[in-house]
Design a protein around this motif. Sequence first.
Motif, PDB file in Angstrom:
ATOM      1  N   GLY A  47       0.749  -1.328  -0.159  1.00  0.00           N
ATOM      2  CA  GLY A  47       0.044  -0.069   0.103  1.00  0.00           C
ATOM      3  C   GLY A  47       0.740   1.151  -0.044  1.00  0.00           C
ATOM      4  N   VAL A  48       2.025   1.270  -0.622  1.00  0.00           N
ATOM      5  CA  VAL A  48       2.851   2.520  -0.716  1.00  0.00           C
ATOM      6  C   VAL A  48       2.611   3.073  -1.920  1.00  0.00           C
ATOM      7  CG1 VAL A  48       5.248   3.414  -0.518  1.00  0.00           C
ATOM      8  CG2 VAL A  48       4.514   1.148   0.832  1.00  0.00           C
ATOM      9  N   ARG A  49       2.593   4.481  -1.762  1.00  0.00           N
ATOM     10  CA  ARG A  49       2.160   5.116  -3.078  1.00  0.00           C
ATOM     11  C   ARG A  49       3.447   6.414  -3.264  1.00  0.00           C
ATOM     12  NH1 ARG A  49      -1.895   8.214  -0.944  1.00  0.00           N
ATOM     13  NH2 ARG A  49      -0.974   9.994  -0.735  1.00  0.00           N
ATOM     14  N   PHE A  50       3.800   6.512  -4.603  1.00  0.00           N
ATOM     15  CA  PHE A  50       4.693   7.552  -5.101  1.00  0.00           C
ATOM     16  C   PHE A  50       3.776   8.533  -5.500  1.00  0.00           C
ATOM     17  CE2 PHE A  50       6.995   9.900  -8.336  1.00  0.00           C
ATOM     18  CZ  PHE A  50       8.064  10.194  -7.526  1.00  0.00           C
ATOM     19  N   ASP A  51       4.103   9.879  -4.895  1.00  0.00           N
ATOM     20  CA  ASP A  51       3.407  11.088  -5.383  1.00  0.00           C
ATOM     21  C   ASP A  51       4.312  12.119  -6.241  1.00  0.00           C
ATOM     22  OD1 ASP A  51       0.950  10.191  -4.441  1.00  0.00           O
ATOM     23  OD2 ASP A  51       1.026  11.661  -2.532  1.00  0.00           O
ATOM     24  N   PHE A  52       3.809  12.653  -7.321  1.00  0.00           N
ATOM     25  CA  PHE A  52       4.536  13.536  -8.068  1.00  0.00           C
ATOM     26  C   PHE A  52       3.241  14.808  -8.364  1.00  0.00           C
ATOM     27  CE2 PHE A  52       5.669  15.701 -11.935  1.00  0.00           C
ATOM     28  CZ  PHE A  52       6.630  16.229 -11.543  1.00  0.00           C
ATOM     29  N   SER A  53       3.647  16.005  -7.632  1.00  0.00           N
ATOM     30  CA  SER A  53       2.941  17.209  -7.846  1.00  0.00           C
ATOM     31  C   SER A  53       3.599  18.106  -8.310  1.00  0.00           C
ATOM     32  CB  SER A  53       2.295  17.491  -6.628  1.00  0.00           C
ATOM     33  OG  SER A  53       1.574  16.601  -5.965  1.00  0.00           O
ATOM     34  N   VAL A  54       2.930  19.072  -9.174  1.00  0.00           N
ATOM     35  CA  VAL A  54       3.586  20.403  -9.671  1.00  0.00           C
ATOM     36  C   VAL A  54       2.982  21.482  -9.002  1.00  0.00           C
ATOM     37  CG1 VAL A  54       3.900  21.699 -11.796  1.00  0.00           C
ATOM     38  CG2 VAL A  54       4.010  19.505 -11.997  1.00  0.00           C
ATOM     39  N   ILE A  55       3.655  22.358  -8.224  1.00  0.00           N
ATOM     40  CA  ILE A  55       3.090  23.185  -7.382  1.00  0.00           C
ATOM     41  C   ILE A  55       3.384  24.649  -7.872  1.00  0.00           C
ATOM     42  CG2 ILE A  55       3.003  24.389  -4.885  1.00  0.00           C
ATOM     43  CD1 ILE A  55       3.764  21.546  -3.937  1.00  0.00           C
ATOM     44  N   PRO A  56       2.653  25.509  -8.780  1.00  0.00           N
ATOM     45  CA  PRO A  56       2.888  26.635  -9.169  1.00  0.00           C
ATOM     46  C   PRO A  56       2.947  27.879  -7.962  1.00  0.00           C
ATOM     47  CG  PRO A  56       0.615  26.142  -9.548  1.00  0.00           C
ATOM     48  CD  PRO A  56       1.218  24.906  -8.907  1.00  0.00           C
ATOM     49  N   GLY A  57       3.542  28.683  -8.401  1.00  0.00           N
ATOM     50  CA  GLY A  57       3.601  30.076  -7.709  1.00  0.00           C
ATOM     51  C   GLY A  57       3.970  31.198  -8.333  1.00  0.00           C
ATOM     52  N   LEU A  58       4.016  32.432  -7.677  1.00  0.00           N
ATOM     53  CA  LEU A  58       4.679  33.835  -8.015  1.00  0.00           C
ATOM     54  C   LEU A  58       6.033  33.779  -7.482  1.00  0.00           C
ATOM     55  CD1 LEU A  58       1.190  35.889  -7.849  1.00  0.00           C
ATOM     56  CD2 LEU A  58       2.265  34.763  -9.915  1.00  0.00           C
ATOM     57  N   TYR A  59       6.942  34.113  -8.378  1.00  0.00           N
ATOM     58  CA  TYR A  59       8.267  34.178  -7.905  1.00  0.00           C
ATOM     59  C   TYR A  59       8.801  35.113  -6.726  1.00  0.00           C
ATOM     60  CZ  TYR A  59      13.680  34.093  -8.449  1.00  0.00           C
ATOM     61  OH  TYR A  59      14.785  34.117  -8.116  1.00  0.00           O
ATOM     62  N   ARG A  60       9.024  34.491  -5.743  1.00  0.00           N
ATOM     63  CA  ARG A  60       9.365  35.440  -4.588  1.00  0.00           C
ATOM     64  C   ARG A  60       8.191  35.956  -3.971  1.00  0.00           C
ATOM     65  NH1 ARG A  60      15.682  37.510  -6.096  1.00  0.00           N
ATOM     66  NH2 ARG A  60      16.511  35.564  -6.141  1.00  0.00           N
ATOM     67  N   THR A  88      -3.140  38.842 -17.989  1.00  0.00           N
ATOM     68  CA  THR A  88      -3.127  39.991 -17.345  1.00  0.00           C
ATOM     69  C   THR A  88      -2.398  40.967 -18.180  1.00  0.00           C
ATOM     70  OG1 THR A  88      -1.048  39.965 -16.073  1.00  0.00           O
ATOM     71  CG2 THR A  88      -2.743  38.820 -15.040  1.00  0.00           C
ATOM     72  N   HIS A  89      -2.454  42.390 -17.900  1.00  0.00           N
ATOM     73  CA  HIS A  89      -1.569  43.311 -18.890  1.00  0.00           C
ATOM     74  C   HIS A  89      -0.286  43.620 -18.407  1.00  0.00           C
ATOM     75  CE1 HIS A  89      -3.333  45.407 -15.248  1.00  0.00           C
ATOM     76  NE2 HIS A  89      -2.303  46.411 -15.779  1.00  0.00           N
ATOM     77  N   VAL A  90       0.164  42.818 -17.545  1.00  0.00           N
ATOM     78  CA  VAL A  90       1.588  42.940 -16.907  1.00  0.00           C
ATOM     79  C   VAL A  90       2.420  41.782 -17.125  1.00  0.00           C
ATOM     80  CG1 VAL A  90       1.193  44.872 -15.520  1.00  0.00           C
ATOM     81  CG2 VAL A  90       1.113  42.588 -14.512  1.00  0.00           C
ATOM     82  N   ASP A  91       3.812  41.976 -17.224  1.00  0.00           N
ATOM     83  CA  ASP A  91       4.711  40.752 -17.286  1.00  0.00           C
ATOM     84  C   ASP A  91       4.481  39.893 -15.808  1.00  0.00           C
ATOM     85  OD1 ASP A  91       6.824  40.842 -19.557  1.00  0.00           O
ATOM     86  OD2 ASP A  91       5.878  42.929 -18.904  1.00  0.00           O
ATOM     87  N   GLN A  92       4.545  38.777 -15.925  1.00  0.00           N
ATOM     88  CA  GLN A  92       4.544  37.841 -14.602  1.00  0.00           C
ATOM     89  C   GLN A  92       5.716  37.006 -14.579  1.00  0.00           C
ATOM     90  OE1 GLN A  92       2.364  38.332 -12.381  1.00  0.00           O
ATOM     91  NE2 GLN A  92       0.716  39.398 -13.410  1.00  0.00           N
ATOM     92  N   ASN A  93       6.185  36.746 -13.466  1.00  0.00           N
ATOM     93  CA  ASN A  93       7.216  35.690 -12.978  1.00  0.00           C
ATOM     94  C   ASN A  93       6.683  34.725 -12.312  1.00  0.00           C
ATOM     95  OD1 ASN A  93       9.540  37.213 -14.251  1.00  0.00           O
ATOM     96  ND2 ASN A  93       9.779  38.497 -12.461  1.00  0.00           N
ATOM     97  N   LEU A  94       6.674  33.398 -12.606  1.00  0.00           N
ATOM     98  CA  LEU A  94       6.266  32.173 -12.144  1.00  0.00           C
ATOM     99  C   LEU A  94       7.070  31.186 -11.672  1.00  0.00           C
ATOM    100  CD1 LEU A  94       3.531  33.379 -13.710  1.00  0.00           C
ATOM    101  CD2 LEU A  94       2.963  31.283 -14.013  1.00  0.00           C
ATOM    102  N   THR A  95       6.636  30.334 -10.868  1.00  0.00           N
ATOM    103  CA  THR A  95       7.561  29.344 -10.409  1.00  0.00           C
ATOM    104  C   THR A  95       7.028  27.947 -10.471  1.00  0.00           C
ATOM    105  OG1 THR A  95       6.963  29.334  -7.925  1.00  0.00           O
ATOM    106  CG2 THR A  95       8.657  30.996  -8.690  1.00  0.00           C
ATOM    107  N   ARG A 154      12.701  28.400 -11.475  1.00  0.00           N
ATOM    108  CA  ARG A 154      12.517  29.867 -11.386  1.00  0.00           C
ATOM    109  C   ARG A 154      13.454  30.508 -12.002  1.00  0.00           C
ATOM    110  NH1 ARG A 154      17.022  29.398  -9.760  1.00  0.00           N
ATOM    111  NH2 ARG A 154      17.753  29.293  -7.609  1.00  0.00           N
ATOM    112  N   PRO A 155      13.157  31.808 -12.191  1.00  0.00           N
ATOM    113  CA  PRO A 155      11.660  32.258 -12.541  1.00  0.00           C
ATOM    114  C   PRO A 155      11.532  31.891 -14.112  1.00  0.00           C
ATOM    115  CG  PRO A 155      13.352  34.081 -12.912  1.00  0.00           C
ATOM    116  CD  PRO A 155      14.414  33.077 -12.615  1.00  0.00           C
ATOM    117  N   ILE A 156       9.943  31.999 -14.193  1.00  0.00           N
ATOM    118  CA  ILE A 156       9.481  31.479 -15.365  1.00  0.00           C
ATOM    119  C   ILE A 156       8.846  32.866 -15.961  1.00  0.00           C
ATOM    120  CG2 ILE A 156       7.837  30.042 -16.799  1.00  0.00           C
ATOM    121  CD1 ILE A 156       8.326  28.077 -14.502  1.00  0.00           C
ATOM    122  N   HIS A 157       9.518  33.554 -16.700  1.00  0.00           N
ATOM    123  CA  HIS A 157       8.804  34.886 -17.409  1.00  0.00           C
ATOM    124  C   HIS A 157       7.868  34.534 -18.299  1.00  0.00           C
ATOM    125  CE1 HIS A 157       9.576  38.723 -19.857  1.00  0.00           C
ATOM    126  NE2 HIS A 157       8.652  38.825 -18.804  1.00  0.00           N
TER     127      HIS A 157
END
Length: 906
Positions: free
Chosen positions: A34-47, A109-116, A379-382
């Motif tokens: 019953g062991v499970r390996f998890d892989f998740s992608v967690i997005p965010g805004l840089y810093r 949006t109307h502005v640049d974004q830096n993502l992670t 990071r960062p993903i412009h």
Amino acid sequence: MAEFRADHDLTLPAWGPYSKKYIGTSHLADPDRGVRFDFSVIPGLYRRSVAVPSVRWECGHHPWAASADLTFSEHRHELVWKDDLYVDVSFALDDDSSTVFSCNCVNRTHVDQNLTLNLVSSLAFPTTGPNSQEILAPARAVPPDGAIWVDALSYTDLTYARGRPTDTLVPDALLRGEIRASRFVGGSALGDFGEAGDRVEYEIAVNRTIEDCATMIRYRTNGRSTAKLELCLGGEHEIELPSREEIGVIIVPIGRLAAASHRLSIRSRADARVEIDGFLIADAATIATIAQSDLAAVFPTTNWNPRPELSTGPAENSVILRYPGIDTTYGLVWWFTPFHVREFLCSDLDIFMRHRVHDHVRSVLVGPGDGHFTDVFLRPIHVPPGSSRRVVGLVVSGDEQEVTARLAGATEDLDRLTAVHETRRATAVTFAPTVAGREFRFSQELMAATMLMNVVYPVYARGRFVRHNTPGRWWDSLYTWDSGFIAIGLLPLDSQRAADCISAYLTDPDDKHAVFVHHGSPVPVQIIAMQEYWNATRDLRMLEHWYPRLRRYHDFLCGRVGSSTTRTLSSGLIRTWDYFYNSGGWDDYPPQVHVHRNGLEPSVTPVANSAMAIRTAKILASAARLLGRPEDVETFGDDVHELTDALQMYAWDENSGYFGYVVHDAAGHPEGILRNSSGENLNMGLDGIYPLVAGVATEAQEATFIRYLSDPDRLWSEIGISTVDRSASYFRHDGYWNGAVWMPHQWLIWKTLLDHGHTDLAFRIADTALTTWRRETDETYNCYEHFMVESRRGAGWHQFGGLSSPVLHWFSAYYRPGRISTGFDTWVESLEFHPDNRAATATVRSTAKRPVIIACLNPGVPYRVTVDGERIETDERLPGVLEIPLGSTARPSGRAVAVEITARGR
């Protein structure tokens, strides 16, 4: 055709969206344990922030698309609501050992974004039970050569001194007497044992004579008093098991034990609960040596270690993870720079990762609790305004050599992997509704994605770990009535998924532990789901397989088999309080609450239990006719007549116009309707009209119920049917069911209305439900449990697939050409649509009084309908949607009716 499953598992790949923690993709790392390996992608805004996608509460991620077989799944992660800045994260199965992931970062949006993007890997271990956070650390039995280990749950017979209602309906797919706890072998023990007279027996094969035999009993009493037992093996032995908080052992000398098959039995001589893990049988010297110095070696406890050995893979943009004690190695490769590989040492990321979002230096971040998360921090993903940027990668499993080879060749394989992703994406469930149904399409596709992806692993069932359809990931458990509706909801999407969901709750006809898999409200929706499955597929093999299991299910609820206590009162009415507090799934339903607050469970019967038994008896009688089992038809007919007479005689309340809960005296004789202190029938609500669903209301009662269902001062509301009559003094605005509109009972009523020819009200229910669903889902992207009457807004769990599944059926019935919908008393014996869905022929058999079937065809042409060769006039509810009356067919065996639909001029 769908294939049979008897293991309670699902026909799904080893990789899929099975996590109980953070949404993403998961792998069955060790299916046996019953062991499970998890892989998740967690997005965010840089810093700035990070959006941890917990599956345990509402936090801005939404199921977006999925294939029925879960080889493709996608979630939308909202960073700036609504769809201003988001990341669509999708997973596409490459092969059995690898999954492609794609992260489409979109800036509106109307502005640049830096993502992670945080590519997070972790290992999850089984817990001690449903909804538990306590990790299960089982022991193993490693007996020395010549020794015999007898697991306490491998008994041939377990008899309690006092019979229990659950003797043959053990909940949660456990064996009778089974408990789950750490340090027991396999994580289980015989724990519900110890009342004076309790007895358990085993058959043991001894292959060689043991001249001086002894047995070691592994047990604990959890600090209770000393257990006094009689052990029979080669003679009778009176023994005492001293009180122990922790698991310990006691040795019992046996003497000479010949090579043969032996019966080992244990009988409790006094009341003292004991938890028995098992028996180790060997020569006395071996047993003594083990007891003195080798216990830990013979019964080693699993020590889970979530921290992998990390190393860079064959390319700089890859990593390999080797988890201690797990045979599978995992690897990850991604195509983006710059990146930083980090480790989070903590039990949860929900708070700690957000708390450390400004820590830009450390590679190892230590927080509260035990656990480990490997984080590849991109990071960062412009992303410039009005544009998007895609990041892709591959996660693989296998032995170390296989993983290394896959990672080494991944870059050269990138074009193929991209093509695989797009091919898989094309298999995601989408709908092609009629023009009239296009406004509902988006909300229905979100519901389909939610329903398909609501799968968790591991769930423990019958000694093994399985994948399981869940109403929502908050419910880490089995759930009987919800899963019946999940099967019904899956049916318009994939027949194999629906079949697996039904089969997961059935047991073999000779199963001694449980007549069916039970958790929660004992509403036999699986029987209804079987009929829906038949009408959709006409799969005789599956009907033959399910029928004896479902017959036993019904027989138990009717008090006929096993340890059932449902029908012990002289009225013959059914009550299921011995199995769950909830009679019809409606937790805070007023008379049900009153029964439990006042301890009336032994003497009060609801209406729905008996009415639902009538309905399932009718369904099973029709199945028995199809299968040529006349003796069963007669038995089910008796159920219908006896329960109908009892409801009409004891439960009908002329003053309120509702059936009521029936109160019985101390001798079990009915003495009246359950009322509040003002004399008001407490059952003014859906339970009070359930004989309509059973098809046994009188004409006058039916007319009353139809009036109530249509009346905005009674059961009708702007968003559908209220659970409780709004004119009742006990109606609330803040309840869970009381004051809310739910889908499941509305759907059962809708099907009933097709049996009785009330097509206007049937459409009103379906259209209102679909409109309510569309309005809320379009606004929030959530798929809710229920809707509040006062505000008309959704509430409850936000990614709910269980009891909300009827919306998919209503959508299919009225807006997806190529489908026929019927009431309960109508069975489809044959059905064929022309490829262009502008003609259809069907043979249906109905026992209803005024049956109507709904045929959904492509609109735009006039249709001609014949029934048994005679042209009839039909109502076209919507373009291409025909409501076809079948005429009077009411007779015990029904009447086969030939229906032909053609486009005029064809």
